[in-house]
Design a protein around this motif. Structure first.
Motif, PDB file in Angstrom:
ATOM      1  N   VAL A   3      -4.886  15.628   4.889  1.00  0.00           N
ATOM      2  CA  VAL A   3      -6.095  16.158   5.513  1.00  0.00           C
ATOM      3  C   VAL A   3      -5.891  16.220   7.021  1.00  0.00           C
ATOM      4  O   VAL A   3      -5.026  15.533   7.572  1.00  0.00           O
ATOM      5  N   SER A   4      -6.681  17.056   7.683  1.00  0.00           N
ATOM      6  CA  SER A   4      -6.580  17.143   9.138  1.00  0.00           C
ATOM      7  C   SER A   4      -7.177  15.881   9.746  1.00  0.00           C
ATOM      8  O   SER A   4      -8.168  15.341   9.241  1.00  0.00           O
ATOM      9  N   SER A   8     -10.679  13.354   8.961  1.00  0.00           N
ATOM     10  CA  SER A   8     -10.172  12.286   8.097  1.00  0.00           C
ATOM     11  C   SER A   8     -11.035  11.030   8.119  1.00  0.00           C
ATOM     12  O   SER A   8     -11.730  10.750   9.095  1.00  0.00           O
ATOM     13  N   GLN A   9     -10.940  10.285   7.033  1.00  0.00           N
ATOM     14  CA  GLN A   9     -11.520   8.939   7.001  1.00  0.00           C
ATOM     15  C   GLN A   9     -10.729   8.010   7.913  1.00  0.00           C
ATOM     16  O   GLN A   9     -11.277   7.083   8.503  1.00  0.00           O
ATOM     17  N   TYR A 106      -8.199  -3.956   6.943  1.00  0.00           N
ATOM     18  CA  TYR A 106      -7.024  -3.208   7.373  1.00  0.00           C
ATOM     19  C   TYR A 106      -6.091  -2.867   6.215  1.00  0.00           C
ATOM     20  O   TYR A 106      -5.402  -1.845   6.258  1.00  0.00           O
ATOM     21  N   THR A 107      -6.092  -3.682   5.195  1.00  0.00           N
ATOM     22  CA  THR A 107      -5.305  -3.348   4.003  1.00  0.00           C
ATOM     23  C   THR A 107      -5.868  -2.089   3.365  1.00  0.00           C
ATOM     24  O   THR A 107      -5.119  -1.192   2.954  1.00  0.00           O
ATOM     25  N   GLY A 108      -7.203  -2.008   3.300  1.00  0.00           N
ATOM     26  CA  GLY A 108      -7.840  -0.804   2.763  1.00  0.00           C
ATOM     27  C   GLY A 108      -7.631   0.408   3.661  1.00  0.00           C
ATOM     28  O   GLY A 108      -7.382   1.520   3.172  1.00  0.00           O
ATOM     29  N   PHE A 109      -7.724   0.196   4.967  1.00  0.00           N
ATOM     30  CA  PHE A 109      -7.514   1.298   5.907  1.00  0.00           C
ATOM     31  C   PHE A 109      -6.081   1.835   5.806  1.00  0.00           C
ATOM     32  O   PHE A 109      -5.857   3.041   5.938  1.00  0.00           O
ATOM     33  N   ALA A 110      -5.117   0.942   5.598  1.00  0.00           N
ATOM     34  CA  ALA A 110      -3.721   1.359   5.457  1.00  0.00           C
ATOM     35  C   ALA A 110      -3.545   2.233   4.223  1.00  0.00           C
ATOM     36  O   ALA A 110      -2.831   3.255   4.262  1.00  0.00           O
ATOM     37  N   LYS A 111      -4.194   1.854   3.153  1.00  0.00           N
ATOM     38  CA  LYS A 111      -4.110   2.626   1.899  1.00  0.00           C
ATOM     39  C   LYS A 111      -4.692   4.025   2.094  1.00  0.00           C
ATOM     40  O   LYS A 111      -4.084   5.034   1.686  1.00  0.00           O
ATOM     41  N   GLY A 117      -2.101  11.139   4.395  1.00  0.00           N
ATOM     42  CA  GLY A 117      -0.916  11.738   5.005  1.00  0.00           C
ATOM     43  C   GLY A 117      -0.608  11.260   6.409  1.00  0.00           C
ATOM     44  O   GLY A 117       0.008  11.989   7.199  1.00  0.00           O
ATOM     45  N   PHE A 118      -1.004  10.016   6.713  1.00  0.00           N
ATOM     46  CA  PHE A 118      -0.718   9.435   8.033  1.00  0.00           C
ATOM     47  C   PHE A 118       0.090   8.145   7.860  1.00  0.00           C
ATOM     48  O   PHE A 118      -0.430   7.036   8.054  1.00  0.00           O
ATOM     49  N   PRO A 119       1.369   8.262   7.489  1.00  0.00           N
ATOM     50  CA  PRO A 119       2.167   7.064   7.195  1.00  0.00           C
ATOM     51  C   PRO A 119       2.363   6.126   8.379  1.00  0.00           C
ATOM     52  O   PRO A 119       2.397   4.913   8.202  1.00  0.00           O
TER      53      PRO A 119
END
Length: 201
Positions: A3-4, A8-9, A106-111, A117-119
């Motif tokens: 997503v752009s 994005s979330q 932050y674990t959820g935000f990382a997922k 699409g922001f590795p």
């Protein structure tokens, strides 16, 4: 799914994280003032040290929002109100909040970042989550010592370091005052926890 960024979330999660880190920095600064008033300079130092790291986390998250400069990001979030009369309660609350960031936020935000699409952002969230766990571990260790009446007393002989001048003494108790700089007992810390490690269990 990709997503752009501006839709994005992850963009919102970064702003939530920035707000959370900024607030944590202030809460710890306020708690440090309470510790100082209670002649617990060692705990003042722990809070200020952690506050400095929270400030750096906030900067990392904020810098990742640079492409939105000049815009406003609306987010909903919940943040703790930790206004306690005693230092122990602040340590316990800080531990709980740090583990919340590590285990959930932050674990959820990382997922989410990875899924969107922001590795690189995902990696940053995961990395800072691990730092927050170390913060929680440290706050918990000092809270346990304070609660057990062992912040300046040990069951076995150990080394104590004065945080003001660095003088080291050995014994089962930190001295009432540093024999070198005359600063009070509140400045002493166990050698292995200075500054600011936590013994591995």
């Amino acid at each position: 799914m990709s997503v752009s960024f501006d839709k994005s979330q992850t963009r919102e999660n970064l702003m939530r994280a920035f707000a959370g880190e900024s607030q944590a920095r202030n809460r710890y600064t306020f708690a440090a003032g309470l510790a100082e008033k209670n002649d617990l300079q060692v705990l003042q130092g722990v809070f200020l040290f952690t506050a400095g790291q929270e400030e750096q986390h906030a900067k990392v998250y904020y810098d990742l929002l640079e492409q939105l400069s000049g815009q406003t990001v609306k987010v909903d979030g919940t943040y703790p109100v930790d206004l306690f009369p005693d230092v122990l309660s602040h340590l316990r609350a800080a531990r709980r909040n740090e583990y919340q960031e590590f285990e959930h936020d932050y674990t959820g935000f990382a997922k989410v970042a990875k899924e969107e699409g922001f590795p690189e952002i995902s990696h940053i969230f995961s990395s800072i989550a691990r730092v927050e766990k170390s913060h929680g571990d440290r706050f918990g260790a000092f809270a346990d010592l304070l609660e057990q009446g062992k912040l300046f007393v040990s069951d076995v002989e150990c080394r104590w370091m004065c945080l003001n001048c660095g003088h080291v003494v050995e014994g089962t108790m930190a001295p009432a005052a540093c024999p070198v700089c005359k600063h009070p007992q509140g400045y002493f810390i166990r050698w292995e926890m200075a500054p600011w490690g936590v013994p591995l269990k």
